[in-house]
Design an enzyme around this catalytic site. Structure first.
Site, PDB file in Angstrom:
ATOM      1  N   GLY A  50      37.536   6.686 -21.403  1.00 11.38           N
ATOM      2  CA  GLY A  50      36.531   7.594 -20.875  1.00 11.38           C
ATOM      3  C   GLY A  50      35.772   6.944 -19.726  1.00 11.38           C
ATOM      4  N   SER A  51      34.517   7.269 -19.622  1.00  9.99           N
ATOM      5  CA  SER A  51      33.731   6.851 -18.456  1.00  9.99           C
ATOM      6  C   SER A  51      33.453   5.356 -18.419  1.00  9.99           C
ATOM      7  CB  SER A  51      32.398   7.600 -18.447  1.00  9.99           C
ATOM      8  OG  SER A  51      32.655   8.990 -18.469  1.00  9.99           O
ATOM      9  N   THR A  52      33.790   4.632 -19.494  1.00 11.10           N
ATOM     10  CA  THR A  52      33.514   3.190 -19.446  1.00 11.10           C
ATOM     11  C   THR A  52      34.332   2.494 -18.367  1.00 11.10           C
ATOM     12  OG1 THR A  52      35.195   2.803 -21.168  1.00 11.10           O
ATOM     13  CG2 THR A  52      32.921   3.032 -21.892  1.00 11.10           C
TER      14      THR A  52
END
Lengths: 379, 620
Positions: free
Chosen positions: B324-326
């Site tokens: 995801g956005s990590t």
């Protein structure tokens, strides 16, 4: 009574004249010396086989004492008396064998013992002497060599007790008794032709026995003897362990009390039937040869006594006793060293155990009696 | 008769002597055969029989080495050896076995299973060998037996060592456990070295460091008799005990992370960026390793196996999640370092993105209304998806793959616990090889926000974060820092292994990426601003929310309408202190929802615990 007439015709030395203590006790010095050396050696090995404990040795000493007493006692009996006793001894012994089969105790899976209440008694032991005595008497009644029918009669006299003992079953003793009877017949003049014929017949006979006469477990026992590795933890175990013991002894042995096979319990029956393995392990080939030499000297003395005996009965009996002693030795050492199948025959005068010891010493008592009750003949 | 007597007599003597001589010849032959046999046995075959006789009498009894202990970085025991008492019966000393068994059953608990095992062993062991009736006696049972011992000759209490894990569940996955050696392991191990050892490492450090922990077996040579009873000891070669291990793990962080997860399935990994030491490694739910040491009951095992949260599954090493956005700080850096964008480059975010040649397909931003004009800092702080859709298209999948590869994405980290999975960093080449398909531009778009094919393990995410925090200088993650010889006390430090550094072009680019992560936590608009409040030190990080459930083009994802198991995974990657990174923490909370609300607080709990132990108080 013919044979016993002979001494009467000679001019015997008068009894009690210039004789030492041994002679007065009717004992034979060289034989006694041999027996004591052997007995002492036997006790030493027994001490080792017993794990360095003296209790086996002490008990064996008591038995030796008893056996020596029996020997001394029998040495006092003139052969003439033995000649008279033989039939009664033989009949009584055979009767007891029948009784044992009927009511005897079972020890180690075989019926051998007769419990008379105060003493446990093995009639087959008495037959070891009764059979050669009876056969010697049987042959001595007529001039030698015996006729065919006399031989056949002797064979019958021998076969009855041998079969009774084999049925107990005690193969070792019946074998010894059969050979003692055979020696009487052979020394008495069993013709070579008959002997050869019997030998020739034995080969197909053995084959027929193997094919039709034996049960599977009996065949298995023979096969195990031929190749003990087949059954290393079963019946082959004894032989494997005893050959390891003897072989590991080497030329000079591991030394007295240092036998590992025997002290670590690998060797079964190490104080009784397999004591020769302990001896071979601890004293090596040299020790075994010395032991054999002592036996040879004893047997040699016995055969000498037989050849200088003055009547057929004494000759045949003394000869048979001496040669049977040799059979004891060879069957036992042959078994322990893996040459023969396992049959329960002790190493004479060395193995722990009372009954056979008493019988053997009684035999030597007879030998001494034969020798010391002679009347000197003019030569 | 009388007249022929003398004649007969001489004839008989001649006959007899002839027969005696024949007998002597015969028996001499037999005696020679016997002597030949003895010569063969005692001279020719002597060496052979001597060897056999030695084999007969000398038995070798193994002395198993004591297994090394496992400590955490503070010296707290994580795996120890506890004395355990077993009840043994020696048959030959028992007169009436049935009476003894009945009598013992009144004093200690003897289950039917114990009895069955006893009866089974009874026929396999020799009369003088002890047969265990009960294992792991309680202290009370030992006391009761001791008092009643006079009643039971042949009944003994034997002491042994059994593996014990005092920290229990939270460390189960890291430390692992030992269990009885099975057939497959028997083929692998050196059987001589395991003579007398019943247990072997099955998972975790116990498995990876099995050789070190086990040690070398010792031997006692002893004389035995034919039935195997020991007669005399000859000599002893003492065993070389297994080495004690010092882990890089801090059990306090471990407990803090586990508590903070509060029963939710997930994983937490904390790594020291300066040396790759793994400070915490939690896969939740865990399991009590003590259950496995002496054979887990089938009931307990099926409970663990059938638990929907899969407690036996080590999420840290084997859980592969869409990041995801990590991944956004990494792609931001990639854009800057490759010169694709600069720090001032702005993208207008209307709430969706469409590829230039496919206007119909809309790639949504998580914020429906969009973020408006967004630069690189804002894209990280507010986690603008559209910025990364556009950046990904500009970078192209191959450059993205190559850049992420420097940080270890798509590769196993090589941590010293076996069983690790490598995640997935897709590329054109990978797709052709693995799927036999061409790469589609749309796949590049969603890779930009850590969706699509991309998979990471929590360990990879924390390791990559550590490399980022340390400005490209990375170390291989590891959990064992030192081995100690328990006899001499000598300690062998295991040096950290430096990884090939990430190529750095401009420090300002790294500053931009790291500052953006700082702002995620410390600016009023940051997605993880809540954990920045009253933090002991400055934390920098990035939230992530990974889709488990694909929402259709015209549908809308509504968290409370989606079944819990289809709810998004919450992720958070971070490090602290911002000024001097000492710890990098990655958190995955399965089906936790938003990274900022579900995962970040777990990281904060770890930081609190870490900096509390360092003597740093709140509000640094």
């Amino acid at each position: 009574m013919r044979a016993l007439d002979i001494p009467l015709t000679g001019r015997g030395s008068s009894p009690g004249q210039r004789r030492g203590l041994l002679a007065r006790m009717h004992l034979d010095g060289p034989l006694l010396l041999g027996l004591f050396v052997l007995g002492g050696l036997g006790l030493a090995v027994l001490y080792s086989a017993g794990g360095g404990h003296t209790d086996l040795v002490v008990r064996q000493l008591l038995r030796i004492g008893l056996a020596v007493a029996v020997m001394v006692l029998l040495a006092q009996v003139p052969p003439r008396r033995l000649y008279q006793w033989s039939p009664w001894l033989f009949i009584a012994g055979t009767g007891l064998l029948v009784a044992v089969l009927a009511v005897g105790d079972i020890g180690k899976g075989a019926q051998r013992w007769l419990d008379l209440g105060f003493v446990r008694f093995q009639p087959s032991e008495a037959m070891k002497l009764a059979v050669p005595m009876m056969l010697a008497r049987h042959l001595a009644q007529k001039p030698l060599p015996p006729s065919f029918w006399r031989l056949l009669g002797g064979l019958l006299l021998m076969v009855v007790p041998v079969l009774l003992i084999a049925k107990q079953p005690d193969l070792g003793t019946s074998l010894l008794i059969a050979s003692s009877g055979f020696f009487v017949l052979f020394l008495g003049g069993l013709s070579w032709r008959l002997l050869g014929g019997a030998t020739v017949l034995a080969v197909p006979g053995a084959w027929i026995l193997w094919e039709y006469g034996m049960k599977d477990y009996q065949r298995q026992r023979v096969l195990t003897f031929l190749n003990p590795q087949e059954d290393p933890l079963g019946s082959g175990y004894h032989i494997i362990q005893s050959t390891i013991a003897i072989g590991s002894g080497g030329t000079y042995g591991k030394g007295w009390l240092n036998g590992t096979q025997s002290h670590l319990d690998f060797l079964p029956e190490r104080s009784t039937d397999f004591i020769f393995a302990v001896f071979g392990e601890e004293f090596g080939l040299i020790g075994a040869l010395v032991l054999l030499l002592i036996y040879m000297l004893i047997v040699g003395r016995g055969l000498y006594i037989a050849t200088v005996a003055q009547d057929s009965f004494s000759r045949l009996l003394a000869g048979s006793i001496s040669l049977t002693f040799l059979v004891y030795l060879l069957v036992n050492t042959g078994m322990v060293s893996g040459l023969l199948p396992v049959v329960g025959v002790p190493l004479p005068l060395v193995s722990y155990g009372g009954t056979s010891l008493v019988t053997l010493m009684a035999g030597f008592g007879i030998l001494m009696a034969v020798h010391t009750h002679r009347r000197l003949l003019p030569t | 008769m009388e007249r022929v007597a003398l004649n007969d007599h001489l004839r008989e003597i001649r006959l007899f002597r002839g027969r005696v001589i024949a007998s002597i010849v015969f028996f001499i032959l037999l005696i020679l055969a016997l002597i030949a046999r003895l010569y063969w046995l005692q001279v020719l075959q002597h060496a052979h029989f001597r060897t056999l006789s030695e084999d007969n009498r000398v038995k070798i009894f193994p002395i198993p080495p004591t297994r090394g202990l496992i400590y955490d970085r503070n010296g707290t025991v994580l795996a120890g050896n506890l004395p355990s008492y077993a009840l043994e019966i020696t048959r030959e000393q028992v007169d009436d076995l049935d009476a003894t068994l009945a009598g013992l059953a009144e004093i200690v608990d003897v289950s039917p299973a114990d009895l069955r095992r006893f009866q089974r062993l009874r026929w396999r062991k020799r009369a003088f060998e002890g047969i265990p009736l009960r294992l792991r006696l309680s202290a009370e049972e030992v006391a009761r037996l001791a008092v009643n011992r006079y009643r039971f000759p042949g009944v003994d209490i034997t002491a042994g060592l059994t593996r014990h894990y005092p920290q229990g569940g939270p460390l189960g996955h890291v430390v692992g456990y030992v269990g009885r050696i099975n057939e497959r392991e028997l083929e692998r191990i050196d059987e001589a070295n395991y003579a007398g050892t019943n247990h072997i490492g099955k998972t975790g450090v116990e498995l990876t460091y099995e050789d070190v922990l086990h040690g070398t077996v010792g031997y006692r040579r002893a004389e035995v008799n034919a039935v195997g009873r020991l007669v005399r000891e000859l000599d002893v070669t003492p065993p070389d005990p297994g080495r004690n291990l010092y882990l890089t793990i801090d059990h306090r962080l471990q407990h803090a992370a586990e508590e903070s997860l509060a029963g939710r399935a997930g994983a937490v990994v904390a790594i020291d960026p300066n040396n790759g030491e793994v400070l915490a490694m939690v896969s939740n739910p865990g399991f009590d390793p003590n259950l496995f040491v002496n054979g887990i009951s089938s009931k307990a095992y099926s409970a663990l196996r059938d638990d929907p949260d899969r407690p036996l599954f080590n999420r840290v090493l084997r859980g592969q999640y869409p990041p995801g956005s990590t991944v956004k700080p990494f792609y931001a850096l990639a854009g800057l370092e490759t010169g694709t964008v600069d720090a001032k480059h702005r993208v207008f975010c209307p709430g969706y993105y469409s590829l230039p040649n496919d206007e119909d397909h809309k790639y949504r931003d998580w914020k429906k209304t969009g973020h408006g004009w967004t630069d690189v800092n804002k894209s990280v702080v507010q986690s603008c998806d559209v910025y990364y859709y556009e950046l990904a298209v500009k970078l192209g999948i191959d450059r993205m793959h190559d850049f992420m590869d420097h940080f270890g994405f798509g590769r196993v980290t090589g941590v010293d616990i076996s069983g690790e999975l490598g995640g997935l960093m897709p590329s054109r080449e990978w797709k052709r090889r693995a799927r036999g398909q061409a790469w589609f531009p749309g796949e590049t778009v969603i890779t930009g926000i850590g969706q699509g094919f991309t998979l990471v393990t929590p360990l990879q995410l924390s390791a990559a974060t550590a490399v980022l925090a340390n400005r490209g200088v990375g170390y291989r993650p590891h959990v064992v820092s030192a081995e100690e010889n328990p006899i001499t006390g000598e300690i062998a430090i295991i040096d950290p292994e430096a990884l090939p550094p990430v190529p750095r072009r401009k420090e300002a680019n790294w500053d931009a990426a790291l500052t953006a992560m700082f702002d995620v936590v410390n600016s009023p608009s940051g997605t993880a601003r809540r954990i920045g409040i009253d933090a002991p030190v400055h934390i920098a990080g990035k939230t992530g929310t990974a889709q488990v459930f694909t929402v259709g083009q015209e549908e809308e994802y509504k968290e409370n309408e989606v079944h819990e198991k289809l709810r998004d995974h919450a992720l958070f990657m971070s490090y602290a202190p911002y000024e001097d990174p000492q710890i990098a923490v990655a958190v995955v909370v399965e089906h936790g929802g938003h990274g900022g609300s579900a995962a970040a607080p777990v990281a904060r709990a770890v930081y609190d615990a870490f900096f509390a132990s360092q003597g740093v108080s709140d509000g640094n």
